[in-house]
Design a protein around this motif. Structure first.
Motif, mmCIF file in Angstrom:
data_model
loop_
_atom_site.group_PDB
_atom_site.id
_atom_site.type_symbol
_atom_site.label_atom_id
_atom_site.label_comp_id
_atom_site.label_asym_id
_atom_site.label_seq_id
_atom_site.Cartn_x
_atom_site.Cartn_y
_atom_site.Cartn_z
ATOM 1 N N GLU A 1 20.346 -31.198 2.272
ATOM 2 C CA GLU A 1 21.051 -32.477 2.298
ATOM 3 C C GLU A 1 20.298 -33.872 2.498
ATOM 4 O O GLU A 1 20.681 -34.643 2.090
ATOM 5 N N SER A 2 19.419 -33.486 3.674
ATOM 6 C CA SER A 2 18.896 -34.688 3.888
ATOM 7 C C SER A 2 17.837 -35.319 2.793
ATOM 8 O O SER A 2 17.634 -36.591 2.565
ATOM 9 N N GLU A 3 17.128 -34.320 1.863
ATOM 10 C CA GLU A 3 16.511 -34.814 0.857
ATOM 11 C C GLU A 3 17.339 -35.364 -0.044
ATOM 12 O O GLU A 3 16.987 -36.329 -0.702
ATOM 13 N N ILE A 4 18.660 -34.809 -0.378
ATOM 14 C CA ILE A 4 19.642 -35.450 -1.451
ATOM 15 C C ILE A 4 19.778 -36.903 -1.153
ATOM 16 O O ILE A 4 20.093 -37.751 -1.917
ATOM 17 N N LEU A 5 20.309 -37.079 0.323
ATOM 18 C CA LEU A 5 20.732 -38.228 0.730
ATOM 19 C C LEU A 5 19.465 -39.268 0.837
ATOM 20 O O LEU A 5 19.670 -40.504 0.285
ATOM 21 N N ALA A 6 18.239 -39.037 1.023
ATOM 22 C CA ALA A 6 17.171 -39.799 0.940
ATOM 23 C C ALA A 6 17.068 -40.237 -0.555
ATOM 24 O O ALA A 6 16.596 -41.424 -0.696
ATOM 25 N N LEU A 7 17.313 -39.393 -1.534
ATOM 26 C CA LEU A 7 17.162 -39.712 -2.937
ATOM 27 C C LEU A 7 18.160 -40.739 -3.340
ATOM 28 O O LEU A 7 18.003 -41.724 -3.821
ATOM 29 N N ILE A 8 19.567 -40.198 -2.897
ATOM 30 C CA ILE A 8 20.433 -41.273 -3.226
ATOM 31 C C ILE A 8 20.284 -42.686 -2.511
ATOM 32 O O ILE A 8 20.741 -43.495 -3.151
ATOM 33 N N TYR A 9 20.088 -42.570 -1.316
ATOM 34 C CA TYR A 9 19.916 -43.744 -0.358
ATOM 35 C C TYR A 9 18.808 -44.654 -1.233
ATOM 36 O O TYR A 9 18.978 -45.970 -1.153
ATOM 37 N N ASP A 10 17.766 -44.337 -1.745
ATOM 38 C CA ASP A 10 16.579 -44.921 -1.935
ATOM 39 C C ASP A 10 17.020 -45.657 -3.280
ATOM 40 O O ASP A 10 16.741 -47.092 -3.449
ATOM 41 N N TYR A 11 17.671 -45.118 -4.259
ATOM 42 C CA TYR A 11 18.210 -45.796 -5.291
ATOM 43 C C TYR A 11 19.360 -46.916 -5.103
ATOM 44 O O TYR A 11 19.518 -47.908 -5.654
ATOM 45 N N SER A 12 20.480 -46.323 -4.308
ATOM 46 C CA SER A 12 21.485 -47.197 -4.084
ATOM 47 C C SER A 12 21.183 -48.501 -3.173
ATOM 48 O O SER A 12 21.809 -49.356 -3.754
ATOM 49 N N VAL A 13 20.342 -48.299 -2.242
ATOM 50 C CA VAL A 13 20.013 -49.498 -1.670
ATOM 51 C C VAL A 13 19.363 -50.532 -2.235
ATOM 52 O O VAL A 13 19.474 -51.837 -2.083
ATOM 53 N N LYS A 14 18.586 -50.009 -3.327
ATOM 54 C CA LYS A 14 17.860 -50.959 -4.047
ATOM 55 C C LYS A 14 18.441 -51.469 -5.497
ATOM 56 O O LYS A 14 18.297 -52.182 -6.420
ATOM 57 N N GLY A 15 19.894 -51.015 -5.301
ATOM 58 C CA GLY A 15 20.706 -51.323 -6.561
ATOM 59 C C GLY A 15 20.761 -50.812 -7.730
ATOM 60 O O GLY A 15 21.104 -51.176 -8.718
ATOM 61 N N LYS A 16 19.786 -49.584 -7.776
ATOM 62 C CA LYS A 16 19.355 -48.826 -9.009
ATOM 63 C C LYS A 16 20.434 -47.652 -9.324
ATOM 64 O O LYS A 16 20.710 -47.269 -8.450
ATOM 65 N N LEU A 17 20.707 -47.598 -10.617
ATOM 66 C CA LEU A 17 21.733 -46.389 -11.107
ATOM 67 C C LEU A 17 20.955 -45.259 -11.314
ATOM 68 O O LEU A 17 19.734 -45.438 -11.616
ATOM 69 N N VAL A 18 21.543 -44.262 -11.212
ATOM 70 C CA VAL A 18 20.759 -42.627 -11.684
ATOM 71 C C VAL A 18 20.049 -42.916 -12.975
ATOM 72 O O VAL A 18 20.708 -43.484 -13.868
ATOM 73 N N ASP A 19 18.824 -42.540 -12.799
ATOM 74 C CA ASP A 19 17.993 -42.595 -14.218
ATOM 75 C C ASP A 19 17.565 -40.931 -14.491
ATOM 76 O O ASP A 19 17.992 -40.094 -13.461
ATOM 77 N N LEU A 20 16.921 -40.615 -15.519
ATOM 78 C CA LEU A 20 16.446 -39.375 -15.651
ATOM 79 C C LEU A 20 15.277 -38.911 -14.761
ATOM 80 O O LEU A 20 15.505 -37.512 -14.369
ATOM 81 N N LYS A 21 14.902 -39.877 -14.166
ATOM 82 C CA LYS A 21 13.977 -39.559 -13.049
ATOM 83 C C LYS A 21 14.525 -39.063 -11.813
ATOM 84 O O LYS A 21 14.135 -37.871 -11.046
ATOM 85 N N PHE A 22 15.776 -39.796 -11.425
ATOM 86 C CA PHE A 22 16.442 -39.364 -10.484
ATOM 87 C C PHE A 22 17.022 -37.820 -10.546
ATOM 88 O O PHE A 22 16.839 -36.929 -9.683
ATOM 89 N N ILE A 23 17.418 -37.632 -11.854
ATOM 90 C CA ILE A 23 18.011 -36.261 -12.231
ATOM 91 C C ILE A 23 17.212 -35.259 -12.239
ATOM 92 O O ILE A 23 17.293 -34.095 -11.461
ATOM 93 N N ASP A 24 15.734 -35.507 -12.560
ATOM 94 C CA ASP A 24 14.804 -34.592 -12.414
ATOM 95 C C ASP A 24 14.527 -34.037 -10.987
ATOM 96 O O ASP A 24 14.288 -33.058 -10.685
ATOM 97 N N LYS A 25 14.404 -35.326 -10.176
ATOM 98 C CA LYS A 25 14.030 -34.965 -8.804
ATOM 99 C C LYS A 25 15.071 -34.276 -7.985
ATOM 100 O O LYS A 25 14.803 -33.510 -7.249
ATOM 101 N N LEU A 26 16.514 -34.280 -8.243
ATOM 102 C CA LEU A 26 17.419 -34.011 -7.857
ATOM 103 C C LEU A 26 17.443 -32.459 -7.912
ATOM 104 O O LEU A 26 17.575 -31.668 -7.023
ATOM 105 N N ILE A 27 17.128 -31.957 -9.243
ATOM 106 C CA ILE A 27 17.276 -30.825 -9.731
ATOM 107 C C ILE A 27 16.093 -29.982 -9.062
ATOM 108 O O ILE A 27 16.318 -28.879 -8.734
#
Length: 292
Positions: free
Chosen positions: A2-28
């Protein structure tokens, strides 16, 4: 995890970035590694071929035979447009979080199906979760078998397709996948809930909605719970009758299942809950909603 998932979401969201293919690959990658799913996620593909109709939009799918996760990004964008009503509840920056969480849930849902495939493959796993997932996999297996050995006569295949679609809304494996994916999101956000209270409450409400889904409808139709509706409707009565809490007497059944399984687990599995428990959950949901 959960901490790793949060870090990934946090990194994108605070930068105003929407999920992209790189995000999805990393989450998986995170979930596959932490849940040891390398043998159950062989391929990930991005397509624009899943169902898109006024009644239904399919966002993703998991094929247990090819072990492939398919993500339809166009369908996801359509679904997010349908969620636009909720944007007014959040600030501009929170809306980015909300959209990223929405897509994260879609990916986690399909990864839950991969985990279910792992459960089914373990012949020593005799848990009630795995029994129910195996029951749900029967229709998928029969549909595939019909396509292979009965290409001329499509009537049996049509029957299985009809059953699958008719009882999809109470399918225990779908229920588990949706609830578990939302739990992962809620647990992840729980680590920073004081910083994003409205988003955290919104995800808690979504989780409660999924947990309560179909219970009132089933009670009105004379059934005790969504899973009973599914098993009896898909002609798998024997599995229902052989569950360790079953009794012909409804009140004894309710006592048995309450003694053996927590409320949270019963809701996740679509098992019986009593009237008072239902009312308490509705009140909890109302309290969360009034705080927005």
């Amino acid at each position: 995890m959960e901490s790793e998932i949060l870090a990934l979401i946090y990194d994108y969201s605070v930068k105003g970035k929407l999920v992209d293919l790189k995000f999805i690959d990393k989450l998986i990658e995170i979930v596959v590694l932490r849940r040891d799913l390398n043998n159950y996620v062989q391929n990930v593909q991005f397509i624009n071929e899943l169902t898109k109709s006024p009644q239904e939009v399919t966002l993703g799918s998991y094929n247990p035979f090819t072990m492939t996760i398919s993500i339809d990004y166009e369908s996801i964008k359509i679904a997010m447009e349908c969620e636009r009503f909720y944007y007014s509840l959040f600030t501009t920056s929170e809306q980015v979080w909300f959209r990223n969480l929405f897509i994260t849930k879609v990916i986690l849902h399909e990864l839950e199906h991969a985990f279910q495939n792992k459960q089914v493959a373990n012949e020593l796993d005799d848990s009630i979760e795995t029994k129910l997932v195996r029951a749900c996999s029967v229709l998928e297996w029969l549909k595939k078998r019909m396509k292979i050995v009965n290409l001329i006569d499509e009537d049996p295949l049509a029957e299985y397709d009809k059953l699958y679609n008719q009882y999809y809304h109470v399918n225990p494996s779908e229920r588990l996948a949706e609830i578990n994916s939302l739990k992962t999101i809620v647990n992840s956000l729980g680590q920073i809930k004081k910083r994003i209270p409205e988003l955290y409450k919104a995800e808690c409400v979504s989780l409660l909605n999924e947990m309560l889904r179909e219970y009132l409808e089933d009670r009105n139709k004379g059934s005790s719970c969504p899973t009973q509706v599914y098993l009896l409707g898909t002609k798998q009565d024997k599995i229902w009758y052989e569950l360790d809490f079953y009794s012909e007497d409804y009140y004894q059944l309710l006592k048995n299942v309450s003694d053996q399984y927590s409320l949270d687990r019963r809701l996740s599995l679509g098992l019986p809950i009593d009237y008072d428990e239902h009312i308490k959950l509705l009140k909890r949901k109302k309290n969360l909603l009034t705080r927005f």
